[in-house]
Design an enzyme around this catalytic site. Structure first.
Site, PDB file in Angstrom:
ATOM      1  CE  LYS A  40      -0.071   3.388   4.610  1.00  0.00           C
ATOM      2  NZ  LYS A  40      -0.094   3.499   6.053  1.00  0.00           N
ATOM      3  CD  GLU A 100      -2.994   5.666   6.442  1.00  0.00           C
ATOM      4  OE1 GLU A 100      -2.939   5.762   5.208  1.00  0.00           O
ATOM      5  OE2 GLU A 100      -2.076   5.147   7.120  1.00  0.00           O
ATOM      6  CB  SER A 155       5.073  -1.785  11.927  1.00  0.00           C
ATOM      7  OG  SER A 155       4.648  -0.456  12.175  1.00  0.00           O
ATOM      8  CG  HIS A 203      -5.858   1.882   4.929  1.00  0.00           C
ATOM      9  ND1 HIS A 203      -5.449   2.900   5.752  1.00  0.00           N
ATOM     10  CD2 HIS A 203      -4.835   0.991   4.887  1.00  0.00           C
ATOM     11  CE1 HIS A 203      -4.221   2.635   6.173  1.00  0.00           C
ATOM     12  NE2 HIS A 203      -3.824   1.480   5.670  1.00  0.00           N
ATOM     13  CG  ASN A 215      -1.716   1.238   1.413  1.00  0.00           C
ATOM     14  OD1 ASN A 215      -1.827   2.040   0.482  1.00  0.00           O
ATOM     15  ND2 ASN A 215      -2.306   1.425   2.588  1.00  0.00           N
ATOM     16  N   GLY A 247       2.251   2.263  10.652  1.00  0.00           N
ATOM     17  CA  GLY A 247       3.200   3.373  10.507  1.00  0.00           C
ATOM     18  C   GLY A 247       3.867   3.780  11.810  1.00  0.00           C
ATOM     19  CD  GLU A 260      -3.584  -2.532   7.197  1.00  0.00           C
ATOM     20  OE1 GLU A 260      -2.457  -2.764   6.756  1.00  0.00           O
ATOM     21  OE2 GLU A 260      -4.191  -1.472   6.964  1.00  0.00           O
TER      22      GLU A 260
HETATM   23  P1  PGA Z   1       2.783   0.274   7.566  1.00  0.00           P
HETATM   24  O1  PGA Z   1       1.349   0.515   6.850  1.00  0.00           O
HETATM   25  O2  PGA Z   1       3.327  -1.015   7.023  1.00  0.00           O
HETATM   26  O3  PGA Z   1       3.597   1.468   7.207  1.00  0.00           O
HETATM   27  O4  PGA Z   1       2.506   0.176   9.036  1.00  0.00           O
HETATM   28  C1  PGA Z   1       0.457  -0.536   6.640  1.00  0.00           C
HETATM   29  C2  PGA Z   1      -0.838  -0.012   6.062  1.00  0.00           C
HETATM   30  O5  PGA Z   1      -1.239   1.100   6.400  1.00  0.00           O
HETATM   31  O6  PGA Z   1      -1.490  -0.702   5.240  1.00  0.00           O
END
Ligand code: PGA
Length: 255
Positions: A11, A100, A214, A98, A9, A176, A170
């Site tokens: 983003k 976000e 992460s 997601h 992903n 993140g 998630e």
């Molecule tokens: P990350 O993001 O691996 O940077 O934690 C995962 C995601 O948001 O799908």
């Protein structure tokens, strides 16, 4: 031995030029394994920004393309939105729900339910994300939160339709932040999610439930080795060819 899916992903990162170079570089590396039958057991998927989808589609026979979002309406007065019909010739998957999108853009479970419907009716595979916040985990509400999300997001879908959806657990506190759920913590929730989906849609179908939060080369193998974890959704560590490729390489040892 199991089949795995590794989804990147990106983003709001990478220009069209950067996206094309990444596909080319990864393709060159994956070609080294062309004759390795184990590569067929790993689905590699990238969610670039909308503007790059068209340009990266078809650049590598090893990499599928997905869209990070879709609108649930087919067309109309929805300034700034992209419909499934606009992406379906260039993307096979759509990321839906997601955290976000839920937190920053206020997407509700009802919106998410409509987006899954729109994707399925156009032959796009939805990759539905669910997960609890830190407060919810600390209050002991992880199962309640993920269970409620599943119930609302999947409301009205048949067992056959649910069988076409890929899921991602998630935990919001792990996205993140560098804080990964331990393999045991993740497995516990994956097993719960599998049971919840099976309760609604029956046990016959194979479920694909990815872990996200992460994931990096150093921790992917322990997570992916767990029974109900069938892949990873990777943000930060997927932006760099070296680290994404390292995750693919480590996963090859498990399939
Ligand atoms: P990350 O993001 O691996 O940077 O934690 C995962 C995601 O948001 O799908």
């Amino acid at each position: 031995m199991k089949d795995l899916m590794l989804a990147a992903n990106w983003k709001m990162n990478k220009t069209v030029t950067e996206s094309i170079s990444f596909f080319s570089e990864l393709d060159i590396r994956l070609k080294q394994w062309e004759l390795n039958p184990r590569l067929d057991r790993i689905d590699i998927l990238i969610f670039p920004s909308f503007i790059s989808i068209y340009s990266v589609n078809g650049r590598s026979e090893f990499i599928s393309v997905g869209s990070q979002n879709i609108h649930f309406e087919e067309k109309g007065a929805f300034t700034g939105e992209i419909s499934v019909g606009m992406i379906r010739d260039y993307a096979e998957y759509a990321l839906i729900g997601h955290s976000e999108r839920r937190e920053i853009f206020g997407e509700t479970d009802s919106d998410i339910n409509k987006k899954i419907r729109a994707a399925l009716s156009s032959g796009i595979t939805p990759l539905l994300c669910i997960g609890e916040t830190l407060e919810e985990r600390e209050a002991g509400n992880t199962f309640k939160k993920t269970g409620d999300q599943l119930k609302e997001d999947l409301s009205g879908f048949s067992a056959e339709e649910i069988g076409k959806i890929v899921f991602a657990y998630e935990p919001v506190w792990a996205i993140g932040t560098g804080k990964t759920a331990s393999p045991e913590q993740a497995q516990e929730v994956h097993s719960f999610i599998t049971e919840e989906i099976n309760k609604t849609a029956g046990k016959e179908q194979k479920r694909l439930i990815l872990y996200g939060g992460s994931v990096k080369p150093e921790n992917c193998k322990e997570l992916l080795a767990k029974k109900d974890i069938n892949g990873a959704l990777i943000g930060g560590a997927s932006l760099n060819v070296e680290s994404f490729f390292a995750i693919i390489e480590k996963s090859l040892e498990l399939v």
